[in-house]
Write a protein that holds these residues in place. Structure first.
Motif, PDB file in Angstrom:
ATOM      1  N   ARG A 197      21.478  39.778  -5.580  1.00 59.12           N
ATOM      2  CA  ARG A 197      22.894  39.517  -5.942  1.00 59.12           C
ATOM      3  C   ARG A 197      23.900  40.030  -4.544  1.00 59.12           C
ATOM      4  NH1 ARG A 197      25.942  44.364  -9.622  1.00 59.12           N
ATOM      5  NH2 ARG A 197      27.988  44.232  -8.501  1.00 59.12           N
ATOM      6  N   GLY A 198      23.218  40.973  -3.797  1.00 58.03           N
ATOM      7  CA  GLY A 198      23.900  41.140  -2.426  1.00 58.03           C
ATOM      8  C   GLY A 198      23.858  40.011  -1.752  1.00 58.03           C
ATOM      9  N   TYR A 199      23.017  39.325  -1.730  1.00 62.83           N
ATOM     10  CA  TYR A 199      22.807  37.871  -0.726  1.00 62.83           C
ATOM     11  C   TYR A 199      24.189  36.979  -1.331  1.00 62.83           C
ATOM     12  CZ  TYR A 199      21.092  33.908   1.118  1.00 62.83           C
ATOM     13  OH  TYR A 199      20.829  32.524   1.951  1.00 62.83           O
ATOM     14  N   ALA A 200      24.058  37.029  -2.776  1.00 61.43           N
ATOM     15  CA  ALA A 200      24.965  35.886  -3.186  1.00 61.43           C
ATOM     16  C   ALA A 200      26.510  36.311  -3.112  1.00 61.43           C
ATOM     17  CB  ALA A 200      24.504  35.707  -4.688  1.00 61.43           C
ATOM     18  N   GLU A 201      26.808  37.497  -3.518  1.00 61.85           N
ATOM     19  CA  GLU A 201      28.073  37.974  -3.232  1.00 61.85           C
ATOM     20  C   GLU A 201      28.473  37.891  -2.120  1.00 61.85           C
ATOM     21  OE1 GLU A 201      28.756  40.826  -7.327  1.00 61.85           O
ATOM     22  OE2 GLU A 201      27.717  42.074  -5.406  1.00 61.85           O
ATOM     23  N   SER A 202      27.713  38.228  -0.964  1.00 62.29           N
ATOM     24  CA  SER A 202      28.127  38.043   0.478  1.00 62.29           C
ATOM     25  C   SER A 202      28.512  36.616   0.659  1.00 62.29           C
ATOM     26  CB  SER A 202      27.180  38.701   1.323  1.00 62.29           C
ATOM     27  OG  SER A 202      26.108  37.872   1.518  1.00 62.29           O
ATOM     28  N   ARG A 203      27.909  35.777   0.047  1.00 67.00           N
ATOM     29  CA  ARG A 203      28.242  34.323   0.150  1.00 67.00           C
ATOM     30  C   ARG A 203      29.321  33.457  -0.756  1.00 67.00           C
ATOM     31  NH1 ARG A 203      24.063  35.704   2.491  1.00 67.00           N
ATOM     32  NH2 ARG A 203      23.098  34.844   4.110  1.00 67.00           N
ATOM     33  N   GLY A 204      29.986  34.642  -1.154  1.00 62.10           N
ATOM     34  CA  GLY A 204      31.295  34.173  -2.233  1.00 62.10           C
ATOM     35  C   GLY A 204      31.115  34.235  -3.528  1.00 62.10           C
ATOM     36  N   VAL A 205      29.859  34.553  -4.004  1.00 58.24           N
ATOM     37  CA  VAL A 205      29.640  34.157  -5.619  1.00 58.24           C
ATOM     38  C   VAL A 205      30.706  35.422  -6.086  1.00 58.24           C
ATOM     39  CG1 VAL A 205      28.135  34.599  -7.474  1.00 58.24           C
ATOM     40  CG2 VAL A 205      27.487  33.113  -5.290  1.00 58.24           C
ATOM     41  N   THR A 206      31.365  34.948  -7.492  1.00 58.55           N
ATOM     42  CA  THR A 206      32.401  35.883  -8.020  1.00 58.55           C
ATOM     43  C   THR A 206      31.349  36.473  -9.282  1.00 58.55           C
ATOM     44  OG1 THR A 206      33.759  34.635  -7.308  1.00 58.55           O
ATOM     45  CG2 THR A 206      34.377  36.404  -8.965  1.00 58.55           C
TER      46      THR A 206
END
Ligand SMILES: Cc1cc2nc3c(=O)[nH]c(=O)nc-3n(C[C@H](O)[C@H](O)[C@H](O)COP(=O)(O)OP(=O)(O)OC[C@H]3O[C@@H](n4cnc5c(N)ncnc54)[C@H](O)[C@@H]3O)c2cc1C
Length: 506
Positions: free
Chosen positions: A169-178
């Motif tokens: 989740r941390g990885y994805a959110e830091s790449r713009g996933v809302t």
């Protein structure tokens, strides 16, 4: 190139693996990726053992292995120990690696068969570095030349899957996933295509997208609840339909393998993590009650339970189409095969890889979907056959469940494989899909199916040569293990968390 808005429904292992992989590939192209999950619903909360393929998944995301190991409290896994499957009292390890190494282009096990068929005693395990290392509780990484004895193996992890989802989740959110928190209660359809246009949450917010990835778990909220895709029920082959899972305090040294012990009405798992041991009992409810299953599970734990057992219900099988209209089902929403060979997270990974390769370029997704479904069907069929092999390559007949398997009509694909092995030690090599010949050899030989024939090319060598060559490989395997560190020691140096800084709740 109109497909740029992706909505992922579900934030379990499947949802966050999908979000991480898609954000890695598509965020820089301006795609909008939204993930909706509901803390109130929660996740299935099990799934701790993996296959070596997961390393490729993490590597493709650029994840640092030691950081991942610390974050997920992972241990290394060299294979699975199967107890009581071929016969009560038997045990063997299915390793992630080859037996010996091919000689003159001939697979090594044919030389081993020649020894056996000429009256010599010889243990297949002596030719497997990962089996010997696992038995000795040792671990190190393979060297760069994977064809060498002592390096011809892979490894996987045993980890806390909730922590893995959080990590991704941390990885994805830091790449713009809302991320949107809330329960999806409704979906609207596109009048023209019949696909899903948007989903609405219980607080009235909505999310529109061109492509929906259904990672909502067993519910299959979109693929089944909305599209009514249908389910292929495989319970005639894999009839276990319930499980109970419970963690307990770890006892003894940390082992680099998972254990699966056959029981009268199912089987029990034991998965060692850094900070605890995961346990579970998968069973067929026709032949054991939930209370008796709890009693058996709790009475065989190695240490005190650290939570109450969790009850799970399932039906083995898969959706008729994993990709239907503009909805792709990844994870439990797509299907479930019991976790005997740790294949669910692997199938999630396969689904994500196929989706990325076949990512649709227009709203007309029929051809992409057809190819995706063909590939995934093949993957599911192969896993099903391999799981079923464990139940049918056995002499057990000591309970109604084992007698059921004796009388079962097998899928043709599996009977052909068993026959080819029994007659001449041949294992068909899949071009796509999981489980290479050494895995089939491990289970078939481990459960007492020894071929009558062999590859006749091995007879061209004098017997004395064969004895000398096999002895030498066994010696090399044992010598490689002798210089391998203990798994616990290796973990301390590479990826283990100091227990004194773990949360009390762990
Ligand atoms: C007994 C058992 C043992 C297992 N062991 C292993 C193993 O050792 N190795 C392995 O690889 N796999 C294993 N698995 C499988 C593994 O647990 C799953 O494949 C993995 O956890 C993925 O689950 P998931 O993300 O598809 O679903 P879930 O974890 O159920 O997540 C579903 C998500 O969807 C959300 N959601 C659902 N409905 C809605 C809604 N209406 N609105 C908003 N959000 C919603 C939930 O909140 C959650 O976030 C096991 C499974 C079982 C049942």
């Amino acid at each position: 190139m109109g497909i740029t808005r992706i909505c992922i429904l579900g934030g379990g292992t499947a949802g966050w693996m999908t979000a991480a992989a898609l954000s890695n590939k598509y965020s820089s192209l301006g795609f909008e990726i939204t993930l909706i999950e509901s803390d109130a619903i929660g996740t299935v909360g099990v799934g701790e053992a993996t296959l070596p393929h997961i390393r490729m998944f993490n590597q493709a995301l650029g994840i640092d292995e030691a950081e991942f190991m610390r974050a997920t409290r992972a241990t290394f896994k060299l294979g699975i120990e199967f107890c009581d499957w071929g016969r009560l009292g038997d045990r063997y390890i299915h390793p992630f690696g080859d037996y010996g190494a091919p000689v003159d282009g001939i697979e090594f096990h044919h030389f081993w068969l020649r020894l056996l068929q000429n009256g010599h005693t010889s243990e297949l395990d002596d030719f497997s570095y990962p089996v010997l290392a696992a038995e000795a509780g040792k671990f190190r990484m393979p060297g760069p030349d994977v064809s060498r004895i002592g390096s011809n193996f892979g490894y996987a992890y045993q980890f806390d899957s909730g922590r893995y989802a959080k990590f991704l989740r941390g990885y994805a959110e830091s790449r713009g996933v809302t991320r949107m928190e809330g329960r999806v209660v409704e979906a609207t359809r596109d009048q023209q295509s019949g696909g899903i246009a948007s989903v609405t949450l219980d607080d009235g917010r909505s999310a529109s997208a061109d492509l929906f990835i259904d990672c909502s778990g067993f519910r299959g909220v979109l693929i089944e609840g909305e599209l009514g895709t249908g389910y292929e029920d495989w319970s005639r082959w894999l009839p276990c339909d319930r499980a109970q899972a419970v963690p307990c305090e770890a006892r003894g040294p940390s082992l680099p393998y998972t254990r699966a012990t056959a029981r009268e009405a199912g089987w029990q798992w034991r998965i060692p993590l850094q900070h605890r041991t995961g346990n579970g009992y998968v069973y067929w409810s026709e032949y054991i009650s939930d209370d008796d299953a709890t009693q058996q599970l709790m009475s065989t734990l190695e240490g005190p339970a650290t939570a109450d057992p969790k009850q799970l219900y399932f039906k083995t099988g898969k959706r008729r189409k994993l990709w239907n209209r503009n909805v792709v089902a990844v994870g439990l929403s797509g299907g479930f095969l019991e976790p005997l060979e740790s294949t669910s997270i692997y199938l999630i990974q396969e689904g994500i890889t196929a989706l990325i390769e076949l990512f649709p370029t227009s709203a007309d997704m029929e051809r992409d979907a057809a190819e995706y479904n063909r590939r995934m069907d093949l993957g599911f069929d192969r896993v099903r056959d391999f799981l079923l092999l464990h139940y049918v390559a056995t002499q057990r007949d000591d309970s109604p469940m084992w007698r059921y398997f004796r009388e079962m009509e097998l899928p043709d694909s599996l009977s052909e494989k068993i026959e080819a092995w029994k007659s001449r030690g041949y294992v068909q090599r899949y071009e796509h899909g999981v489980f290479l010949p050494p895995s089939w050899i491990a289970v078939m030989a481990g459960q007492g199916l020894i071929p009558q024939g062999r590859d006749r090319r091995v007879d061209a060598r004098p017997m004395a040569d064969v004895i000398q060559m096999t002895d030498s490989i066994a010696k090399q395997s044992h010598a490689a293990v002798a210089s391998t560190p203990d798994h616990g020691e290796f973990l301390k140096r590479y990826g283990a968390v100091d227990p004194s800084i773990m949360d009390a709740a762990e």
